[in-house]
Scaffold this motif. Structure first.
Motif, PDB file in Angstrom:
ATOM      1  N   THR A 102       0.838  -1.207   0.000  1.00 47.41           N
ATOM      2  CA  THR A 102       0.000   0.000   0.000  1.00 47.41           C
ATOM      3  C   THR A 102       0.867   1.249   0.000  1.00 47.41           C
ATOM      4  O   THR A 102       0.608   2.208  -0.735  1.00 47.41           O
ATOM      5  N   VAL A 103       1.924   1.241   0.810  1.00 51.15           N
ATOM      6  CA  VAL A 103       2.853   2.380   0.854  1.00 51.15           C
ATOM      7  C   VAL A 103       3.531   2.544  -0.502  1.00 51.15           C
ATOM      8  O   VAL A 103       3.620   3.663  -1.026  1.00 51.15           O
ATOM      9  N   ALA A 104       3.994   1.438  -1.074  1.00 53.49           N
ATOM     10  CA  ALA A 104       4.672   1.505  -2.374  1.00 53.49           C
ATOM     11  C   ALA A 104       3.754   2.091  -3.435  1.00 53.49           C
ATOM     12  O   ALA A 104       4.191   2.900  -4.271  1.00 53.49           O
ATOM     13  N   LYS A 105       2.482   1.721  -3.394  1.00 51.50           N
ATOM     14  CA  LYS A 105       1.518   2.253  -4.374  1.00 51.50           C
ATOM     15  C   LYS A 105       1.325   3.756  -4.181  1.00 51.50           C
ATOM     16  O   LYS A 105       1.315   4.519  -5.150  1.00 51.50           O
ATOM     17  N   ALA A 106       1.212   4.197  -2.936  1.00 51.70           N
ATOM     18  CA  ALA A 106       1.047   5.627  -2.656  1.00 51.70           C
ATOM     19  C   ALA A 106       2.279   6.412  -3.098  1.00 51.70           C
ATOM     20  O   ALA A 106       2.154   7.479  -3.713  1.00 51.70           O
ATOM     21  N   VAL A 107       3.456   5.892  -2.808  1.00 46.34           N
ATOM     22  CA  VAL A 107       4.700   6.562  -3.207  1.00 46.34           C
ATOM     23  C   VAL A 107       4.797   6.635  -4.724  1.00 46.34           C
ATOM     24  O   VAL A 107       5.172   7.667  -5.285  1.00 46.34           O
ATOM     25  N   ARG A 108       4.435   5.559  -5.406  1.00 45.65           N
ATOM     26  CA  ARG A 108       4.493   5.534  -6.873  1.00 45.65           C
ATOM     27  C   ARG A 108       3.589   6.612  -7.468  1.00 45.65           C
ATOM     28  O   ARG A 108       3.967   7.290  -8.430  1.00 45.65           O
ATOM     29  N   VAL A 109       2.413   6.798  -6.881  1.00 44.81           N
ATOM     30  CA  VAL A 109       1.498   7.847  -7.356  1.00 44.81           C
ATOM     31  C   VAL A 109       2.147   9.218  -7.222  1.00 44.81           C
ATOM     32  O   VAL A 109       2.100  10.043  -8.140  1.00 44.81           O
ATOM     33  N   LEU A 110       2.788   9.462  -6.079  1.00 46.82           N
ATOM     34  CA  LEU A 110       3.412  10.765  -5.845  1.00 46.82           C
ATOM     35  C   LEU A 110       4.670  10.972  -6.673  1.00 46.82           C
ATOM     36  O   LEU A 110       4.982  12.103  -7.049  1.00 46.82           O
ATOM     37  N   VAL A 111       5.367   9.892  -6.988  1.00 53.29           N
ATOM     38  CA  VAL A 111       6.500   9.985  -7.920  1.00 53.29           C
ATOM     39  C   VAL A 111       5.971  10.378  -9.297  1.00 53.29           C
ATOM     40  O   VAL A 111       6.524  11.258  -9.964  1.00 53.29           O
ATOM     41  N   ASP A 112       4.884   9.735  -9.721  1.00 53.53           N
ATOM     42  CA  ASP A 112       4.281  10.054 -11.024  1.00 53.53           C
ATOM     43  C   ASP A 112       3.779  11.496 -11.080  1.00 53.53           C
ATOM     44  O   ASP A 112       3.785  12.115 -12.137  1.00 53.53           O
ATOM     45  N   GLU A 113       3.352  12.040  -9.935  1.00 54.10           N
ATOM     46  CA  GLU A 113       2.891  13.437  -9.872  1.00 54.10           C
ATOM     47  C   GLU A 113       4.064  14.420  -9.813  1.00 54.10           C
ATOM     48  O   GLU A 113       3.857  15.625  -9.892  1.00 54.10           O
TER      49      GLU A 113
END
Length: 94
Positions: free
Chosen positions: A69-80
């Protein structure tokens, strides 16, 4: 096989402890809630530019979610464009 209720395309099927629950799609997923919390810390300068954020393991323990779940949230913010990840070093605020 499960019979899905009418208009099931507007719901998520969530299975917990052997029970099925339907949750409205408007409900935030844990990764979305965590991404919003991290975004808030970045935008409020609680985590300033250049600062390393806590590790995936630390964030998972703090927010009581899985590392996935953390990895998914971080990936979203990296993409942003709010975070950058450097393998072997960690994740940093842009």
């Amino acid at each position: 096989m499960y019979e899905l209720p009418e208009q099931c395309e507007h719901r998520y099927l969530v299975r917990t402890l052997g029970e099925d629950h339907y949750v409205p799609r408007s409900a935030e997923l844990p990764s979305e809630r965590l991404a919003a919390e991290i975004r808030r810390k970045i935008e409020s300068a609680e985590w300033p530019s250049g600062e390393q954020i806590p590790s995936v393991t630390e964030l998972a323990a703090t927010h009581r979610v899985s590392r996935a779940t953390v990895a998914k949230a971080v990936r979203v913010l990296v993409d942003e464009g709010l975070l950058v990840t450097r393998q072997g070093w960690g994740t940093f605020v842009v």
